[in-house]
Design an enzyme around this catalytic site. Structure first.
Site, PDB file in Angstrom:
ATOM      1  N   ARG A  84     -12.768 -14.571  20.096  1.00  0.00           N
ATOM      2  CA  ARG A  84     -11.307 -14.449  20.029  1.00  0.00           C
ATOM      3  C   ARG A  84     -10.839 -13.555  18.890  1.00  0.00           C
ATOM      4  NH1 ARG A  84     -10.045 -20.422  18.925  1.00  0.00           N
ATOM      5  NH2 ARG A  84     -11.911 -20.027  17.695  1.00  0.00           N
ATOM      6  N   ARG A 130       1.795   1.725  -5.108  1.00  0.00           N
ATOM      7  CA  ARG A 130       2.761   0.763  -5.643  1.00  0.00           C
ATOM      8  C   ARG A 130       2.199   0.220  -6.951  1.00  0.00           C
ATOM      9  NH1 ARG A 130       6.612  -1.524  -1.676  1.00  0.00           N
ATOM     10  NH2 ARG A 130       6.134  -0.675   0.374  1.00  0.00           N
ATOM     11  N   HIS A 137       2.765  -3.195 -11.651  1.00  0.00           N
ATOM     12  CA  HIS A 137       3.823  -4.190 -11.795  1.00  0.00           C
ATOM     13  C   HIS A 137       3.363  -5.464 -12.497  1.00  0.00           C
ATOM     14  CE1 HIS A 137       5.223  -2.247  -7.803  1.00  0.00           C
ATOM     15  NE2 HIS A 137       5.803  -1.623  -8.815  1.00  0.00           N
ATOM     16  N   LYS A 142      -0.764 -14.017  -9.943  1.00  0.00           N
ATOM     17  CA  LYS A 142      -0.517 -13.368  -8.653  1.00  0.00           C
ATOM     18  C   LYS A 142      -1.825 -13.353  -7.873  1.00  0.00           C
ATOM     19  CE  LYS A 142       2.017  -9.605  -8.710  1.00  0.00           C
ATOM     20  NZ  LYS A 142       2.439  -8.201  -8.906  1.00  0.00           N
ATOM     21  N   HIS A 163      -0.557  -5.024 -12.037  1.00  0.00           N
ATOM     22  CA  HIS A 163      -1.184  -4.850 -10.731  1.00  0.00           C
ATOM     23  C   HIS A 163      -0.561  -3.680  -9.981  1.00  0.00           C
ATOM     24  CE1 HIS A 163      -1.269  -5.658  -6.310  1.00  0.00           C
ATOM     25  NE2 HIS A 163      -2.552  -5.681  -6.599  1.00  0.00           N
ATOM     26  N   TYR A 207       1.260 -11.396  -1.006  1.00  0.00           N
ATOM     27  CA  TYR A 207       1.307 -11.782  -2.417  1.00  0.00           C
ATOM     28  C   TYR A 207       1.721 -13.249  -2.521  1.00  0.00           C
ATOM     29  CZ  TYR A 207       2.492  -6.734  -2.798  1.00  0.00           C
ATOM     30  OH  TYR A 207       2.548  -5.372  -2.684  1.00  0.00           O
TER      31      TYR A 207
END
Length: 186
Positions: free
Chosen positions: A25, A60, A63, A73, A120, A133
């Site tokens: 599956r 990104r 941060h 995090k 990060h 996150y």
């Protein structure tokens, strides 16, 4: 929950590798189990969870949230592949100012556990990536900030990534006056 927890060169930053259950599956991965996390002395309180969708060559970061809203995090990729980066911002840490990288992907199902005082960011290597996150404090606009992505010699994979105006406006690592202090665990 079956999980392998690997330390990284940065104290209190781990790569978690949960068991991937596969059959005809598809696959199934359990990303969090409170009792298992407690047994490893990892954070178990995650009052906010969100995801981002990014395209190839998007960067990104880097941060973090400032005290008193700093947070643990956990990040993982449910679609695609990214180069994930963690930078140590904690004064007196043996790895202060250093970074570590991880190849994070849906296929590997690996999770990066990032303690307070660590910045990060990530760079998208696939056509598209969806990153999840979990954070131990909720978003706080007054404490949410970052350091400039190219102010450390991080091998991002591109010298000209797609990056937000906000992320481009962060101060450099060398200009950041860190409020974070490394506290070794016993």
């Amino acid at each position: 929950m079956q999980i392998i927890i690997n330390s990284s060169k940065i104290p209190d930053c781990y790569e978690l590798k949960p068991k991937i259950f596969e059959d005809e599956r598809g696959s199934f991965v359990k990303t969090f189990h409170e009792d298992v996390f407690k047994s490893y002395n990892l954070e178990t309180h995650f009052p906010e969870e969100y995801y981002s969708v990014s395209f190839n060559n998007v960067l990104r970061g880097l941060h973090f949230q400032l005290p008193p809203q700093e947070h643990t995090k956990m990040v993982y990729c449910v679609e695609g592949e990214v180069l994930d980066v963690v930078v140590d911002l904690r004064l007196n840490s043996p790895t202060y100012g250093q970074f570590t990288t991880f190849d994070v992907s849906a296929k590997k199902a690996n999770i990066i556990y990032i303690s307070p005082g660590l910045a990060h960011g990530f760079y998208v290597k696939s056509d598209r990536a969806i990153m999840m996150y979990k954070v131990s404090t909720v978003y706080s606009p007054n404490e949410d900030t970052g350091i400039l992505w190219n102010s450390l010699p991080i091998p991002w994979g591109s010298d000209n990534p797609i990056i937000s105006q906000r992320d481009q406006s962060f101060i450099s690592f060398n200009d950041f006056n860190s409020p974070f202090l490394y506290q070794p665990k016993n």
